[in-house]
Motif scaffolding. Structure first.
Motif, mmCIF file in Angstrom:
data_model
loop_
_atom_site.group_PDB
_atom_site.id
_atom_site.type_symbol
_atom_site.label_atom_id
_atom_site.label_comp_id
_atom_site.label_asym_id
_atom_site.label_seq_id
_atom_site.Cartn_x
_atom_site.Cartn_y
_atom_site.Cartn_z
ATOM 1 N N GLN A 39 0.729 -1.328 -0.210
ATOM 2 C CA GLN A 39 -0.186 -0.244 0.188
ATOM 3 C C GLN A 39 0.752 1.152 0.027
ATOM 4 N N LEU A 62 -12.080 2.747 -5.412
ATOM 5 C CA LEU A 62 -11.428 1.711 -6.344
ATOM 6 C C LEU A 62 -11.906 2.300 -7.671
ATOM 7 N N LYS A 105 -4.938 -2.537 -6.935
ATOM 8 C CA LYS A 105 -6.320 -2.629 -7.154
ATOM 9 C C LYS A 105 -6.638 -4.084 -7.005
ATOM 10 N N ARG A 108 -6.801 -5.181 -3.301
ATOM 11 C CA ARG A 108 -7.849 -4.584 -2.809
ATOM 12 C C ARG A 108 -9.355 -5.354 -3.068
ATOM 13 N N GLN A 111 -9.364 -8.574 -1.122
ATOM 14 C CA GLN A 111 -9.929 -8.221 0.210
ATOM 15 C C GLN A 111 -11.648 -7.767 0.268
ATOM 16 N N ALA A 113 -13.167 -5.531 -1.367
ATOM 17 C CA ALA A 113 -13.454 -4.141 -1.744
ATOM 18 C C ALA A 113 -14.384 -3.978 -2.838
ATOM 19 N N CYS A 121 -6.536 2.340 2.157
ATOM 20 C CA CYS A 121 -7.691 2.053 3.450
ATOM 21 C C CYS A 121 -6.634 1.742 4.658
#
Length: 212
Positions: A39, A62, A105, A108, A111, A113, A121
């Motif tokens: 990150q 996103l 991306k 994320r 995760q 997202a 985040c």
């Protein structure tokens, strides 16, 4: 007719190619194992290779980062942009930037997202997925760039990423009009102040922002 004093760019606020590559390389060697480091790599890319302000990074969703097309881009929405002026920042100018932001991306998404969730985040268990404020982003920047040494870090801020992005983009033969649009400058005069800023040390590191 009004005469305006030229704006002098402080070159100490701009990372050379060698410095930027040192930061990126240091982060990439650890990013596969540590999500926090990955990150931080995305943060460096957004600030120093895309020219986003801290508020724009913190407000990035996103869905604002479009990859997987020939001319990938970041959409800086009006509500996060300075002066309320939306803009698009090309990601197809630099292969490394596109790769690292595409990888983040994907991370994320893994995760769980969704499109409206923050691009960067909190990764702490108690606040996972929550937006990161500007103060935390600035601390993360210092951590991300510590390979440069604390003496050098004392001359830099997260906002100086804009100066670095603009200078390198112009040195990489992007046009004034292209860079003005990507940076969101109101006037070409502001962009042109960066035209003669030296961005290289010894010519051995290779061009940035010359992907196309």
């Amino acid at each position: 007719m009004h005469a305006f004093e030229p704006w002098n760019i402080d070159v100490s606020q701009i990372l050379t190619r060698r410095e930027l590559m040192s930061v990126v390389t240091s982060l990439k060697t650890r990013s596969d194992r540590l999500p926090n480091v990955q990150q931080n790599l995305a943060l460096v890319r957004l600030a120093y290779c895309c020219g986003l302000r801290a508020s724009e990074i913190g407000g990035l969703k996103l869905a604002d980062v479009t990859t997987g097309i020939s001319r990938s881009f970041i959409q800086v929405r009006a509500e996060t942009a300075k002066g309320g002026h939306a803009r698009r920042v090309p990601l197809w100018w630099d292969a490394g930037t596109l790769e690292d932001l595409t990888d983040w991306k994907s991370k994320r998404k893994s995760q769980a997202a969704r499109s409206g969730d923050p691009f960067l985040c909190s990764l702490q268990a108690a606040t996972f997925g929550k937006p990161i404020n500007r103060h935390v982003l600035r601390r993360r920047f210092l951590t991300a760039c510590r390979v440069l040494g604390w003496d050098r870090l004392r001359t830099l801020t997260l906002h100086h990423g804009r100066h670095t992005f603009i200078s390198h983009a112009l040195a990489g033969n992007r046009t004034l009009a292209e860079v003005r649009a990507a940076a969101g400058h109101a006037s070409l005069l502001t962009t042109s102040a960066y035209l003669h800023v030296a961005v290289d040390d010894d010519g051995t590191v290779g061009d940035l922002f010359a992907f196309a």
